[in-house]
Enzyme design. Structure first.
Site, mmCIF file in Angstrom:
data_model
loop_
_atom_site.group_PDB
_atom_site.id
_atom_site.type_symbol
_atom_site.label_atom_id
_atom_site.label_comp_id
_atom_site.label_asym_id
_atom_site.label_seq_id
_atom_site.Cartn_x
_atom_site.Cartn_y
_atom_site.Cartn_z
ATOM 1 N N THR A 177 0.830 -1.202 0.000
ATOM 2 C CA THR A 177 0.000 0.000 0.000
ATOM 3 C C THR A 177 0.866 1.255 0.000
ATOM 4 O O THR A 177 1.970 1.258 0.523
ATOM 5 C CB THR A 177 -0.874 -0.021 1.268
ATOM 6 N N ARG A 205 -11.903 -9.597 -1.294
ATOM 7 C CA ARG A 205 -11.158 -9.262 -0.086
ATOM 8 C C ARG A 205 -10.933 -7.756 -0.027
ATOM 9 O O ARG A 205 -10.508 -7.139 -0.971
ATOM 10 C CB ARG A 205 -9.819 -9.995 -0.080
ATOM 11 N N VAL A 206 -11.227 -7.161 1.110
ATOM 12 C CA VAL A 206 -10.942 -5.749 1.372
ATOM 13 C C VAL A 206 -9.980 -5.690 2.546
ATOM 14 O O VAL A 206 -10.210 -6.333 3.580
ATOM 15 C CB VAL A 206 -12.224 -4.964 1.682
ATOM 16 N N GLY A 207 -8.888 -4.967 2.388
ATOM 17 C CA GLY A 207 -7.886 -4.880 3.440
ATOM 18 C C GLY A 207 -8.060 -3.669 4.332
ATOM 19 O O GLY A 207 -9.091 -2.989 4.321
ATOM 20 N N ASP A 208 -7.023 -3.372 5.079
ATOM 21 C CA ASP A 208 -7.095 -2.300 6.065
ATOM 22 C C ASP A 208 -7.172 -0.912 5.446
ATOM 23 O O ASP A 208 -7.600 0.041 6.092
ATOM 24 C CB ASP A 208 -5.902 -2.379 7.021
ATOM 25 N N THR A 228 0.882 -0.045 6.017
ATOM 26 C CA THR A 228 1.052 -0.791 4.780
ATOM 27 C C THR A 228 1.605 -2.167 5.120
ATOM 28 O O THR A 228 2.214 -2.366 6.165
ATOM 29 C CB THR A 228 1.996 -0.051 3.806
ATOM 30 N N GLY A 229 1.357 -3.133 4.231
ATOM 31 C CA GLY A 229 1.817 -4.498 4.499
ATOM 32 C C GLY A 229 0.656 -5.425 4.785
ATOM 33 O O GLY A 229 -0.374 -5.373 4.108
ATOM 34 N N GLY A 231 -2.424 -6.298 5.851
ATOM 35 C CA GLY A 231 -3.605 -5.562 6.257
ATOM 36 C C GLY A 231 -4.466 -6.260 7.279
ATOM 37 O O GLY A 231 -5.087 -5.615 8.137
#
Length: 315
Positions: A177, A205-208, A228-229, A231
């Site tokens: 990110t 999929r939805v990340g942070d 970032t990384g 999530g």
């Protein structure tokens, strides 16, 4: 009043000069963050954000992005957005034009982007497609029959997709990110985040990056932070909010970032990958932390001629 500044994660240097040009002319932190991240999203050499982002396990590019304004804690985000190359601008439209909501995902996010008049684009570039195919090829369980119409083939694809999520890691080189944090001449602080998500992720999929408090949090009283990384770890640790809470307790930005990563490291995770974070305070203090030596972040002040790089604290 603190002079304007803008900072960002690795690879944000593509967009930071555009942000600083806005800030130097008295423009807003919100405009600066959006401009910086749009430059990053349009960078076809970056396969972790915007056009050219690596696809999910189905071969489709899905984008997440968010913006948070420190003075009001107003938040706008999109998740799993397909077909629109600048999700950060769609996230801003959610923030400004749809204040009754904070997050739109999937088809709803695309419908809103269409209503707002945003241009569509083919997000899967030939280079990203090549990287995807190369990643799939070595596996005995590769998804070679993904276009079959049979139910057995569909079931096999879903199983293979889950296996890909479990075993595939990003290609060599900078990845993840992109975070941008900006402080303007009025004292406003804004944090923005944009990503194409974890490569070869399960569809939907939805990340942070789209979640307030996880990948992005900004409170003008104390500061802003972004992650970032990995999530999923940031979501479980409420990473960005945890950093800002440490700032509120009096930690300097570097210490606050390191404390959050140390806490997240205690969570069990069979799919563990590195998590990184950044923080910026209203008085212009900045810092970051990471799990690998050599990790840096970029920063520009009003006197900078180009982005300057600072080491992150290693946890």
């Amino acid at each position: 009043m603190t002079d304007p500044m803008v900072m960002g994660s690795e690879r944000s240097e593509v967009g930071l000069p555009a942000a600083m040009e806005i800030l130097r002319s008295g423009g807003s932190a919100l405009d600066a963050v959006e401009a910086a991240l749009r430059r990053c999203e349009d960078n076809l050499e970056d396969h972790y954000v915007g056009s050219g982002g690596l696809p999910n396990a189905r071969g489709e590019v899905e984008l997440d992005a968010s913006l948070m304004v420190g003075s009001s804690r107003a938040f706008g985000a999109v998740g799993a957005l397909k077909g629109y190359p600048n999700p950060i601008s769609v996230a801003r439209a959610v923030l400004e034009k749809l204040p009754q909501h904070a997050l739109l995902v999937g088809e709803g996010a695309a419908l809103f982007a269409e209503e707002c008049g945003f241009a569509t684009a083919e997000l899967l570039t030939e280079e990203a497609k090549r990287l995807w195919r190369e990643a799939l090829a070595p596996s005995s369980d590769s998804v070679e029959g993904e276009n079959t119409s049979s139910s057995a083939g569909d079931d096999a694809y879903r199983v293979a997709a889950l296996d890909l999520v479990r075993r595939l890691s990003p290609h060599d080189g900078p990845w993840g990110t992109i975070n941008v944090l900006a402080l303007d001449a009025s004292g406003e602080l804004v944090v923005g985040v944009s990503t194409s998500g974890y490569p070869y992720k399960y569809p939907g999929r939805v990340g942070d990056s789209a979640i307030a408090g996880a990948g992005n949090y900004c409170d003008l009283r104390y500061g802003g932070a972004a992650c970032t990384g990995r999530g999923e770890l940031s979501m479980r640790a409420i990473g960005a909010r945890a950093v800002v809470e440490r700032l509120a307790l009096g930690d300097d930005p570097e210490t606050a970032c390191a404390a959050m990563l140390a806490e997240a490291a205690m969570l069990p995770d069979d799919f563990r990958a590195e998590l990184r974070t950044l923080a910026l305070t209203p008085d212009g203090r900045h810092g970051g932390a990471a799990g690998q030596a050599g990790s840096v972040y970029a920063l520009m002040s009003v006197t900078s001629t180009e982005p300057e790089f600072y080491p992150r604290k290693v946890v």
